[in-house]
Design a protein around this motif. Structure first.
Motif, PDB file in Angstrom:
ATOM      1  N   ARG B 179     -14.233   6.503   0.342  1.00 27.35           N
ATOM      2  CA  ARG B 179     -14.990   5.529   1.147  1.00 27.35           C
ATOM      3  C   ARG B 179     -14.039   4.576   1.868  1.00 27.35           C
ATOM      4  NH1 ARG B 179     -18.465   4.958  -4.067  1.00 27.35           N
ATOM      5  NH2 ARG B 179     -20.105   6.489  -3.676  1.00 27.35           N
ATOM      6  N   GLU B 180     -13.010   4.136   1.169  1.00 25.88           N
ATOM      7  CA  GLU B 180     -12.016   3.256   1.790  1.00 25.88           C
ATOM      8  C   GLU B 180     -11.299   3.992   2.921  1.00 25.88           C
ATOM      9  OE1 GLU B 180     -11.073   0.146   1.536  1.00 25.88           O
ATOM     10  OE2 GLU B 180      -9.025   0.128   2.349  1.00 25.88           O
ATOM     11  N   TRP B 181     -10.980   5.275   2.677  1.00 22.60           N
ATOM     12  CA  TRP B 181     -10.217   6.034   3.671  1.00 22.60           C
ATOM     13  C   TRP B 181     -10.979   6.115   4.995  1.00 22.60           C
ATOM     14  CZ3 TRP B 181      -8.762  11.887   4.000  1.00 22.60           C
ATOM     15  CH2 TRP B 181      -7.563  12.030   4.708  1.00 22.60           C
ATOM     16  N   VAL B 182     -12.317   6.208   4.912  1.00 22.25           N
ATOM     17  CA  VAL B 182     -13.129   6.253   6.135  1.00 22.25           C
ATOM     18  C   VAL B 182     -12.838   5.035   7.012  1.00 22.25           C
ATOM     19  CG1 VAL B 182     -15.486   6.157   7.040  1.00 22.25           C
ATOM     20  CG2 VAL B 182     -14.986   7.604   5.074  1.00 22.25           C
ATOM     21  N   THR B 183     -12.589   3.895   6.380  1.00 26.26           N
ATOM     22  CA  THR B 183     -12.455   2.642   7.155  1.00 26.26           C
ATOM     23  C   THR B 183     -11.053   2.430   7.731  1.00 26.26           C
ATOM     24  OG1 THR B 183     -11.715   1.245   5.317  1.00 26.26           O
ATOM     25  CG2 THR B 183     -14.101   1.561   5.572  1.00 26.26           C
ATOM     26  N   CYS B 184     -10.073   3.200   7.259  1.00 30.21           N
ATOM     27  CA  CYS B 184      -8.689   2.860   7.628  1.00 30.21           C
ATOM     28  C   CYS B 184      -7.857   4.101   7.907  1.00 30.21           C
ATOM     29  CB  CYS B 184      -8.042   2.063   6.498  1.00 30.21           C
ATOM     30  SG  CYS B 184      -8.038   2.952   4.930  1.00 30.21           S
ATOM     31  N   VAL B 185      -8.531   5.177   8.243  1.00 29.31           N
ATOM     32  CA  VAL B 185      -7.874   6.479   8.306  1.00 29.31           C
ATOM     33  C   VAL B 185      -6.798   6.544   9.395  1.00 29.31           C
ATOM     34  CG1 VAL B 185      -9.654   7.478   9.802  1.00 29.31           C
ATOM     35  CG2 VAL B 185      -8.420   8.951   8.217  1.00 29.31           C
ATOM     36  N   ALA B 186      -6.895   5.675  10.396  1.00 27.91           N
ATOM     37  CA  ALA B 186      -5.925   5.742  11.497  1.00 27.91           C
ATOM     38  C   ALA B 186      -4.512   5.373  11.039  1.00 27.91           C
ATOM     39  CB  ALA B 186      -6.357   4.825  12.641  1.00 27.91           C
ATOM     40  N   ASP B 187      -4.396   4.419  10.104  1.00 29.78           N
ATOM     41  CA  ASP B 187      -3.045   3.993   9.716  1.00 29.78           C
ATOM     42  C   ASP B 187      -2.746   4.215   8.233  1.00 29.78           C
ATOM     43  OD1 ASP B 187      -4.578   2.110   8.478  1.00 29.78           O
ATOM     44  OD2 ASP B 187      -3.694   0.380   9.455  1.00 29.78           O
ATOM     45  N   THR B 188      -3.660   4.914   7.538  1.00 28.14           N
ATOM     46  CA  THR B 188      -3.529   5.056   6.092  1.00 28.14           C
ATOM     47  C   THR B 188      -3.643   6.515   5.673  1.00 28.14           C
ATOM     48  OG1 THR B 188      -4.494   2.872   5.735  1.00 28.14           O
ATOM     49  CG2 THR B 188      -4.562   4.375   3.871  1.00 28.14           C
ATOM     50  N   HIS B 189      -2.783   6.926   4.741  1.00 25.78           N
ATOM     51  CA  HIS B 189      -2.887   8.264   4.165  1.00 25.78           C
ATOM     52  C   HIS B 189      -3.499   8.157   2.772  1.00 25.78           C
ATOM     53  CE1 HIS B 189      -1.978  12.323   2.938  1.00 25.78           C
ATOM     54  NE2 HIS B 189      -1.292  11.871   1.905  1.00 25.78           N
ATOM     55  N   TYR B 190      -4.395   9.076   2.459  1.00 27.32           N
ATOM     56  CA  TYR B 190      -4.949   9.137   1.107  1.00 27.32           C
ATOM     57  C   TYR B 190      -4.074  10.069   0.281  1.00 27.32           C
ATOM     58  CZ  TYR B 190      -8.221  10.039  -2.758  1.00 27.32           C
ATOM     59  OH  TYR B 190      -8.786  10.183  -3.999  1.00 27.32           O
ATOM     60  N   CYS B 191      -3.317   9.468  -0.625  1.00 29.20           N
ATOM     61  CA  CYS B 191      -2.378  10.223  -1.465  1.00 29.20           C
ATOM     62  C   CYS B 191      -3.130  10.686  -2.716  1.00 29.20           C
ATOM     63  CB  CYS B 191      -1.200   9.323  -1.825  1.00 29.20           C
ATOM     64  SG  CYS B 191       0.088  10.147  -2.767  1.00 29.20           S
ATOM     65  N   ILE B 192      -3.789  11.814  -2.600  1.00 27.77           N
ATOM     66  CA  ILE B 192      -4.639  12.295  -3.690  1.00 27.77           C
ATOM     67  C   ILE B 192      -3.760  12.816  -4.826  1.00 27.77           C
ATOM     68  CG2 ILE B 192      -4.961  14.727  -3.079  1.00 27.77           C
ATOM     69  CD1 ILE B 192      -8.043  14.138  -3.255  1.00 27.77           C
ATOM     70  N   GLY B 193      -4.257  12.706  -6.044  1.00 26.16           N
ATOM     71  CA  GLY B 193      -3.383  12.903  -7.203  1.00 26.16           C
ATOM     72  C   GLY B 193      -3.367  14.272  -7.811  1.00 26.16           C
ATOM     73  N   SER B 194      -4.210  15.180  -7.318  1.00 30.64           N
ATOM     74  CA  SER B 194      -4.199  16.501  -7.946  1.00 30.64           C
ATOM     75  C   SER B 194      -4.538  17.561  -6.901  1.00 30.64           C
ATOM     76  CB  SER B 194      -5.184  16.541  -9.117  1.00 30.64           C
ATOM     77  OG  SER B 194      -4.975  17.732  -9.860  1.00 30.64           O
ATOM     78  N   VAL B 195      -4.641  18.806  -7.371  1.00 30.88           N
ATOM     79  CA  VAL B 195      -4.916  19.924  -6.451  1.00 30.88           C
ATOM     80  C   VAL B 195      -6.411  19.999  -6.165  1.00 30.88           C
ATOM     81  CG1 VAL B 195      -2.896  21.328  -6.927  1.00 30.88           C
ATOM     82  CG2 VAL B 195      -4.845  21.457  -8.473  1.00 30.88           C
ATOM     83  N   MET B 196      -6.938  18.911  -5.635  1.00 28.10           N
ATOM     84  CA  MET B 196      -8.377  18.798  -5.424  1.00 28.10           C
ATOM     85  C   MET B 196      -8.631  18.133  -4.081  1.00 28.10           C
ATOM     86  SD  MET B 196      -8.942  15.640  -7.998  1.00 28.10           S
ATOM     87  CE  MET B 196     -10.070  14.780  -6.923  1.00 28.10           C
TER      88      MET B 196
END
Lengths: 257, 390
Positions: B179-196
């Motif tokens: 949900r946070e990533w939707v708001t800031c996707v232009a300058d932010t990477h979502y560093c997901i923690g697993s193979v998911m």
């Protein structure tokens, strides 16, 4: 063309900007009474949420409503049974998440919803690239798949989304999940991109909370979707009369455009 | 497609995977897919990745023979020592890769979800090294259970956001990060923690973790062991298992993923869609996601990476469940016989080996245990459990 397309083109041709209140099915025992109140207040279309445990596209208000609905035992079947017994006189569009319809079975879910009088479905986590099977089932069953265009959608992709959307195009006014916000956000720009590719009715939603915002949206869009601001009132115990009154306030401002 | 090669154009591993995200996030996923594909084919990026793992991450981690455990179980057991990597687990491999990629994409900020805090600490660590802003979403329940890890992340300059939605644990932290990533996707990477998550995350994270399996394969050759009979790893989302399996997928080695019995997405789940992917999920008869229950916060996840669901479906890997009681015995066994206190997650894999010895593992079988993390973080919890007040 689906029945929803015909109905919504009819609303627009009638010179009316559509008001689309969103309510969560099962969030309160009297939720169908609230649907009726919204219609009495001037709704043209009702968006009905089917609760999912992990609503990725929803902010805190609709999450809370979903959890309340699930705690009350709300299911796709229970919602369809209650909706099927109503005659609301306006088109119904369901909003839920992929897993709810996948788990039920795509054809079975589409059939059950359509039989209950639902004319369209929004699955916000079903991206265009994954749409194929569901879209085929819906097209075959006269159920409209409503797609969303986001502020981040590149122009070339907007055309693909509007071409595949049915009923209306959901223009997201901002990069956010559902909730309340100020102003129209990126709504005008998104609408412009949608208009450049399609003559389909374009409705604005995401963060539209007040009558003034609804009016600003209706100046540019064919319709306005108001969810969290209404659901907040429902969760806070608003009576059907109060729901009707809030919807009427929205209606008045939209009609003033 | 070779076993554990690239997914198809839609990000599918067989019928699993894909990209089930709101339209707002699709362009970012496409951008990430293009950026990763390009970077992973660029020798300069791959070189910097491996050099960072060597100079900062503590790689290569050794393969350690486990003679006393082997004698006890009548097996030949070797451990790939991810517990010796920086921050104490394999998590560093993934975050080094993703933060380098974040910088390459010109983004200055990362967000991450964390359960017990391992991935959050690793992300904060890698972000600090590159000077990236870092925000970590952690279920409110977990922030209380893992207070010290919250402090570690803050020491590293990260902001920790307690998640109060839903069950207030890992799955809700993922929801909130999305949900946070939707708001800031232009300058932010979502560093997901697993193979998911949505494509390309399951593939990208597995590629960053592949180093585990490739190193282990060569190290076992050097030790004269060759290809082991069995490769065993614990599985929550499944990143350490994916990493070690990737080095052996094309060999005759049997691959075993060990799930927590209370979080067994393969064992007790059904196909479904959550967190951007189609995979095996714990869910009720209406498709509502159920909460996992495990002694180990790192395995407390109702899903599993889509590639694991595929490996199970085609029979290339086998997934088994271990109960909380068996886990403590596994942890004690490795501690007492080899002087290594494993993480509770890893102890699941140890416990399975101990159970299987003399049954489905014949005497003399060579086993590679992926020792995914060290147990320091769990010591207080283990003490409480052993005293019976956990």
């Amino acid at each position: 063309m689906t029945t929803l397309d015909e109905r919504l083109v009819g609303v627009r041709d009638g010179g009316r900007r559509a008001l689309v209140p969103y309510l969560m099915a099962g969030a309160r025992p009297d939720w169908t009474r609230l649907l009726q109140a919204a219609v009495a207040g001037g709704a043209d279309v009702l968006e009905v949420g089917l609760p999912f445990s992990d609503p990725m596209m929803d902010g805190p208000v609709i999450q809370e409503a979903a959890l309340a609905a699930l705690a009350a035992g709300t299911t796709l079947d229970s919602v369809c049974a209650e909706l099927g017994a109503l005659d609301l006189g306006v088109p119904l569009v369901a909003m839920t998440y992929c897993n709810v319809v996948y788990h039920y079975g795509l054809e079975r879910a589409a059939g059950r919803l359509r039989d209950a009088g639902v004319l369209g479905v929004i699955l916000p986590d079903l991206a265009l690239e994954e749409l194929g099977e569901w879209a085929a089932v819906c097209d075959a069953g006269d159920l409209a798949t409503v797609l969303m265009v986001a502020p981040s959608t590149p122009p070339a992709r907007v055309a693909r989304l509007t071409a595949r959307s049915r009923g209306f195009v959901y223009a997201a006014a901002r990069m956010a999940v559902t909730g309340t916000a100020e102003g129209l956000g990126d709504g005008a720009a998104v609408l412009e991109r949608v208009r450049a590719t399609s003559t389909m009715p374009a409705y604005v939603g995401i963060g539209i909370a007040s009558p003034a915002q609804a009016r600003a949206a209706a100046e540019r869009a064919d319709g306005v979707i108001v969810g969290s601001a209404l659901v907040r009132r429902v969760l806070d115990g608003a009576s059907p009369e109060e729901v009707e009154s809030f919807v009427r306030d929205l209606r008045r401002e939209i009609d003033a455009t | 497609m070779s076993v554990m090669g690239a997914p198809d154009g839609r990000g599918r591993f067989g019928e699993f995977g894909g990209r089930f995200v709101p339209e707002a996030l699709v362009p970012a996923c496409l951008e990430l897919e293009a950026a990763f594909t390009e970077a992973w084919a660029d020798p300069a990026f791959v070189g910097e990745f491996h050099e960072t793992l060597r100079l900062f991450g503590g790689r290569p981690t050794p393969v350690t023979p486990l003679p006393r455990l082997s004698e006890r179980l009548d097996l030949r057991v070797y451990a790939k020592r991810e517990d010796l990597a920086h921050t104490g687990s394999h998590k560093i491999n993934n975050v080094v890769g993703q933060t380098l990629l974040t910088r390459r994409m010109g983004k200055g900020r990362v967000i991450a979800e964390t359960g017990a805090g391992q991935h959050g600490v690793a992300t904060a660590t890698a972000a600090a090294r590159l000077g990236l802003d870092c925000t970590v979403f952690m279920g409110e329940v977990d922030t209380r259970r893992q207070e010290l890890n919250v402090f570690r992340m803050e020491l590293l300059g990260a902001r920790v956001v307690p998640v109060t939605s839903g069950s207030r644990t890992l799955k809700d932290a993922v929801n909130e990060a999305l949900r946070e990533w939707v708001t800031c996707v232009a300058d932010t990477h979502y560093c997901i923690g697993s193979v998911m998550g949505p494509h390309p995350f399951p593939w990208m994270v597995r590629e960053f973790q592949r180093v585990i399996g490739e190193e282990a394969r060569a190290q076992l050759e050097d030790l004269g062991v060759g290809v082991p009979d069995v490769v065993v790893a614990c599985v929550g989302g499944g990143s350490n298992a994916a990493g070690v399996f990737a080095g052996f997928a094309e060999t005759r080695a049997r691959l075993v993923g060990v799930e927590a019995a209370g979080g067994s997405a393969i064992g007790h789940g059904a196909p479904g869609v959550l967190h951007g992917m189609r995979s095996m999920l714990l869910q009720d008869e209406f498709g509502q996601i159920e909460e996992a229950q495990s002694i180990s916060a790192g395995l407390d996840y109702p899903g599993i990476g889509p590639e694991h669901a595929h490996l199970a479906a085609i029979g290339r890997a086998q997934y088994v469940g271990i109960s909380d009681d068996e886990v403590l015995a596994g942890l004690t066994l490795l501690s007492e016989t080899e002087g290594i206190i494993p993480a509770l997650e890893t102890a699941h894999a140890v416990a399975w080996i101990a159970n299987a010895a003399g049954r489905e593992l014949a005497p003399g079988t060579t086993v590679l245990l992926n020792l995914s993390g060290r147990g320091d973080k769990d010591v207080a919890q283990v003490r409480a459990l052993m005293r019976g007040d956990g």
